[in-house]
Enzyme design. Structure first.
Site, mmCIF file in Angstrom:
data_model
loop_
_atom_site.group_PDB
_atom_site.id
_atom_site.type_symbol
_atom_site.label_atom_id
_atom_site.label_comp_id
_atom_site.label_asym_id
_atom_site.label_seq_id
_atom_site.Cartn_x
_atom_site.Cartn_y
_atom_site.Cartn_z
ATOM 1 C CB THR A 13 38.530 59.430 14.578
ATOM 2 O OG1 THR A 13 39.375 59.430 13.425
ATOM 3 C CG2 THR A 13 37.242 60.167 14.264
ATOM 4 N N GLY A 134 27.748 53.731 17.392
ATOM 5 C CA GLY A 134 28.162 55.129 17.555
ATOM 6 C C GLY A 134 27.355 55.832 18.626
ATOM 7 C CB ILE A 136 22.308 54.567 18.455
ATOM 8 C CG1 ILE A 136 22.235 55.199 17.070
ATOM 9 C CG2 ILE A 136 20.938 54.067 18.878
ATOM 10 C CD1 ILE A 136 21.832 54.224 15.961
ATOM 11 N N GLY A 187 36.510 60.140 8.236
ATOM 12 C CA GLY A 187 36.809 59.557 9.557
ATOM 13 C C GLY A 187 35.834 58.473 9.971
ATOM 14 C CE LYS A 205 30.396 48.937 14.708
ATOM 15 N NZ LYS A 205 30.396 49.822 13.534
HETATM 16 N N1 HSE Z 1 34.157 51.964 10.883
HETATM 17 C C1 HSE Z 1 32.980 52.006 11.695
HETATM 18 C C2 HSE Z 1 31.810 52.374 10.818
HETATM 19 C C3 HSE Z 1 33.170 53.015 12.794
HETATM 20 O O1 HSE Z 1 32.023 52.805 9.684
HETATM 21 O O2 HSE Z 1 30.674 52.220 11.243
HETATM 22 C C4 HSE Z 1 32.138 52.963 13.864
HETATM 23 O O3 HSE Z 1 32.136 51.730 14.543
#
Ligand code: HSE
Length: 387
Positions: A13, A134, A136, A187, A205
């Site tokens: 992706t 993502g 940000i 995705g 994270k």
């Molecule tokens: N699987 C992660 C989410 C993807 O849903 O946030 C992004 O790190």
């Protein structure tokens, strides 16, 4: 114009989104940065997705070693995921003198200190802007732009899949299973969605964000963790009756005793921006001692939003920013101060509670264990400006 040849390892992706931006926006990137980022090779086991995006077979390779031998490859973008093959790729890329860009939070949360030390010993960098929230732009913002602050607290909805599931369960009445399947189809979810719904991805994270924000490094396995499996539809309804929402919140608070880390379903009143954040969006709330509260919001998952952050690392590399900050700042995983998260039992509330005989309310200054022993449902209540 300097030329930064790119090898992409993993074309799923986010890899696909990155390849598309590099090819479709090549002239935009050149005019903005004065550098070019030609995509020289794509390494994968299966090129089905790459082909579906119209990427040519001339790029396809099956051997990482072959790609690393190419002196024109200056940067390896690791988007394979996981901590086995991906670790080997990152290590061999750094040893071969390549810079690394990755969105792999599991890899860096688990092996960040040693990989950063390896990068430093080879005078190379690891860009990971795409790993935490993502689209940000949060990693460089925390590491560099808030440097004048002592960060007192950091909280975030950093898993798009969980936020999507809670939103669909709470507003559309979908079951957990159907909402998860949708998140996978869109995705957002990891290949193994247990990483999302267990809170593990959020803990990865949180460890990274806390490092760049506070200069402290915690082993993510020591972060108290509760996942979505602990949430019932009745909890969402109880929270709604008190004008609030249940969110999977990742959070680090600096206290006089040390650092409280946690990832767990948390009740947040609707006056807080994080409570109103729905769908696959991520939000991060930062409390700087000089700035006060800052809030960042955007798409936390998905091909192009995440690829945008990947490409931002390439620009930071080409302009020298990445090298400068990774050599001058002390917040990176290998240089941050190692800390042990405080025990969960030391949190004293406030708690959102309700039970068969008790209407939803917020209680303070008592232990979670005592409330749970009374048969109550208990969640942290998060209303930070009040505290
Ligand atoms: N699987 C992660 C989410 C993807 O849903 O946030 C992004 O790190």
């Amino acid at each position: 114009m300097s030329r930064w040849g790119i090898a992409l390892v993993g074309c799923g992706t986010v890899g696909g989104g990155t390849a598309q931006i590099l090819t479709e926006s090549a002239s935009l990137l050149e005019s903005r940065t004065g550098s070019s980022f030609p995509l020289l090779s794509i390494v994968d086991k299966d090129f089905g997705h790459a082909k579906s995006l119209g990427l040519g077979p001339s790029l396809f390779r099956t051997s990482v070693d072959e790609v690393l031998r190419n002196p024109d490859v200056k940067v390896v973008i690791e988007l394979a995921g996981g901590t086995g093959f991906a670790k080997a790729v990152v290590e061999s890329a750094l040893k071969a003198g390549k810079h690394v860009v990755t969105a792999n939070k599991a890899l860096l949360a688990t092996f960040g200190p040693e990989l950063f030390a390896l990068a430093r010993s080879h005078k190379r960098t690891i860009g990971f802007e795409a790993s935490c929230a993502g689209a940000i732009p949060i990693v460089r913002t925390l590491a560099e732009d808030l440097v004048a602050n002592r960060i007192e607290g950091l909280s975030g909805i950093v898993n798009g899949t969980c936020n999507y599931i809670l939103w669909q369960m709470g507003t559309q009445g979908l079951s957990y299973e159907v909402a998860l399947r949708q998140a996978q189809e869109l995705g957002f979810a990891e290949v193994d969605p247990f990483l999302d719904v267990s809170g593990t991805d959020s803990a990865h994270k949180l460890a990274l964000l806390t490092s760049v924000a506070m200069g402290v490094w915690a082993d993510w396995k020591q972060i108290p963790l509760r996942g979505l499996e602990t949430v019932k539809v009745g909890d969402l309804e109880a929270a709604a009756s008190l004008n609030s929402r249940v969110k999977l919140l990742a959070r680090t608070d600096r206290t006089n005793q040390g650092y409280h880390f946690s990832v767990e379903p948390t009740v947040i009143p609707l006056g807080q921006p994080l409570a109103a954040l729905d769908g696959p969006f991520n939000g991060v709330l930062v409390h700087g001692n000089e700035t006060g509260f800052l809030y960042f919001q955007g798409r936390g998952a998905g091909a192009k939003p995440t690829a945008s952050a990947v490409v931002s690392d390439l620009a930071a590399l080409a302009t020298g920013t990445l090298e400068n900050t990774q050599s001058h700042y002390s917040c990176w995983p290998d240089l941050a101060t190692h800390v042990r998260p405080l025990a969960e039992s030391e949190r004293r509330g406030p708690w959102f509670v309700y039970g068969p005989q008790r209407s939803p309310e917020v209680v303070t200054e008592c232990s979670r264990t005592r409330l749970e022993s009374e048969g109550l449902r208990v969640f942290p209540w998060y209303n930070p400006q009040e505290q």
